[in-house]
Scaffold this motif. Sequence first.
Motif, PDB file in Angstrom:
ATOM      1  N   ASP A  57      -5.688  12.485  -0.884  1.00  0.00           N
ATOM      2  CA  ASP A  57      -4.844  11.488  -0.243  1.00  0.00           C
ATOM      3  C   ASP A  57      -3.305  11.709  -0.220  1.00  0.00           C
ATOM      4  O   ASP A  57      -2.973  11.997   0.858  1.00  0.00           O
ATOM      5  CB  ASP A  57      -5.017  10.141  -1.582  1.00  0.00           C
ATOM      6  CG  ASP A  57      -6.446   9.509  -1.500  1.00  0.00           C
ATOM      7  OD1 ASP A  57      -6.789   9.302  -0.356  1.00  0.00           O
ATOM      8  OD2 ASP A  57      -7.155   9.327  -2.658  1.00  0.00           O
ATOM      9  N   TYR A  71       0.732  -1.281  -0.091  1.00  0.00           N
ATOM     10  CA  TYR A  71       0.039   0.048   0.073  1.00  0.00           C
ATOM     11  C   TYR A  71       0.964   1.220   0.011  1.00  0.00           C
ATOM     12  O   TYR A  71       1.398   1.506  -1.005  1.00  0.00           O
ATOM     13  CB  TYR A  71      -1.043  -0.045   1.278  1.00  0.00           C
ATOM     14  CG  TYR A  71      -2.205   0.843   1.125  1.00  0.00           C
ATOM     15  CD1 TYR A  71      -2.843   0.749  -0.080  1.00  0.00           C
ATOM     16  CD2 TYR A  71      -2.657   1.688   2.207  1.00  0.00           C
ATOM     17  CE1 TYR A  71      -4.245   1.664  -0.057  1.00  0.00           C
ATOM     18  CE2 TYR A  71      -3.776   2.249   2.074  1.00  0.00           C
ATOM     19  CZ  TYR A  71      -4.442   2.263   0.656  1.00  0.00           C
ATOM     20  OH  TYR A  71      -5.588   2.997   0.674  1.00  0.00           O
ATOM     21  N   GLU A  95      -3.729  10.825   5.968  1.00  0.00           N
ATOM     22  CA  GLU A  95      -3.343  10.649   4.530  1.00  0.00           C
ATOM     23  C   GLU A  95      -1.768  10.931   4.534  1.00  0.00           C
ATOM     24  O   GLU A  95      -1.020  11.019   5.320  1.00  0.00           O
ATOM     25  CB  GLU A  95      -4.423  11.034   3.591  1.00  0.00           C
ATOM     26  CG  GLU A  95      -5.643  10.224   3.584  1.00  0.00           C
ATOM     27  CD  GLU A  95      -5.558   8.857   3.209  1.00  0.00           C
ATOM     28  OE1 GLU A  95      -4.651   8.556   2.346  1.00  0.00           O
ATOM     29  OE2 GLU A  95      -6.496   7.960   3.351  1.00  0.00           O
ATOM     30  N   GLU A 104      -4.217   5.452   9.297  1.00  0.00           N
ATOM     31  CA  GLU A 104      -5.279   6.362   8.743  1.00  0.00           C
ATOM     32  C   GLU A 104      -6.176   6.317   9.664  1.00  0.00           C
ATOM     33  O   GLU A 104      -7.053   7.883   9.903  1.00  0.00           O
ATOM     34  CB  GLU A 104      -5.879   5.395   7.595  1.00  0.00           C
ATOM     35  CG  GLU A 104      -5.042   5.396   6.213  1.00  0.00           C
ATOM     36  CD  GLU A 104      -5.572   4.767   4.979  1.00  0.00           C
ATOM     37  OE1 GLU A 104      -6.589   4.044   5.272  1.00  0.00           O
ATOM     38  OE2 GLU A 104      -5.088   5.034   4.139  1.00  0.00           O
ATOM     39  N   GLU A 145      -0.771   4.466   5.428  1.00  0.00           N
ATOM     40  CA  GLU A 145      -0.586   4.810   4.116  1.00  0.00           C
ATOM     41  C   GLU A 145       0.445   5.808   3.933  1.00  0.00           C
ATOM     42  O   GLU A 145       1.744   5.335   3.606  1.00  0.00           O
ATOM     43  CB  GLU A 145      -1.764   5.094   3.391  1.00  0.00           C
ATOM     44  CG  GLU A 145      -1.358   5.247   1.923  1.00  0.00           C
ATOM     45  CD  GLU A 145      -2.830   5.718   0.909  1.00  0.00           C
ATOM     46  OE1 GLU A 145      -3.738   5.441   1.425  1.00  0.00           O
ATOM     47  OE2 GLU A 145      -2.325   5.833  -0.325  1.00  0.00           O
TER      48      GLU A 145
HETATM   49 CA    CA Z   1      -5.821   5.920   2.212  1.00  0.00          CA
END
Ligand code: CA
Length: 349
Positions: A298, A147, A243, A212, A196
């Motif tokens: 993001d 990820y 993020e 997150e 992430e």
């Molecule tokens: Ca994310």
Amino acid sequence: MNNVKGLFAFTLILFVSACDNTHTPRESIKDILYPEVETQPVDTSGDAADDPAIWVNAQTPEKSLVLGTDKKQGLNVYDLTGQLRQQLPIGRLNNVDIRYNIDFNGELIDLAAASNRTNNSISLFAIDNLGKVSLLQDIPTSLPEVYGLCMYSDKDHQYVFINDKDGRYQQYQIINQQNKLSGKLVREFALNTQPEGCVADDLTGQLYMGEEASGIWMTSAKPLQSQIIKIADLDLMLHADVEGMGIYYFQQKPYLVVSSQGSNSYVVFDLENNNTPIGQFRIGTNSANNVDEVSETDGLDVSSANLGAQFPDGLLVAQDGYNQLPHAAQNFKLVSGTGLRQLIEQWTQ
Ligand code: CA
Ligand code: CA
Ligand code: CA
Ligand code: CA
């Protein structure tokens, strides 16, 4: 009675639509930066653009570039006017990062790394001194669902941190043998739930990670088992999901800029002062340049390098969840570092 019910339902609808999926009304965030430029929309629809990395062109700073992932297709390369310069449709790339001046084939190249969800690998790219990006190879990981990703460089070595959706991190050292790159697994650790965004500060040797739905963690970026310390919980400013994150240097001091996706805003932490949150801002619509506001970011990246006359105090690049003016596929917005510098100056006075 019916009227009362009707009024209640109407009020509820108004309330729900006003809240949308944010926790803090955007309007209550008074510090606003405005994007100068936006990139061309990505080719794929829905939630597709994800994470940028700023490539600083040391020789010609105004010819610096933004690498941006399209998580359904691959890597896009944009110039500082937002124009697409190059496309590498090599897989479902999620996050991308860059390090500089790596000895390869007898010359110094810049290296980009991206988490590749098509084959759970680290895709490595060379960036030459004109900014041409070319795929070198994929380095396999033993993670089942890669990820997030970020890079770290100490004086002698380059490392890639890559995480699995289950919270595990792997740190790979990039090894160059006979001009063939490989990855040596040097460390593993885990957060409890899905992380992430991450960023390493090469100057301090610290790694910052966003869990997150929980907050921000810090550990040493060196390839040794080290304590993992929580530096921020979700709070009035930081809303899930936590993020993308990047580090902006101002007066030789590092500040962590983090996407607080749930409040459509960005929180700035003073890393030299107990990681204190010093303020938050949002990115509003720049009507003069016809660039729409940024929401649900993001990935992001920040650089404090002088990128020429347009971006003398560096650059913030943020993925935009909803690309309007006109409505189109997702893209990345470019915000001058000058506004960010001024906010930090104001908050730390
Ligand atoms: Ca994310
Ligand atoms: Ca990135
Ligand atoms: Ca937008
Ligand atoms: Ca737009």
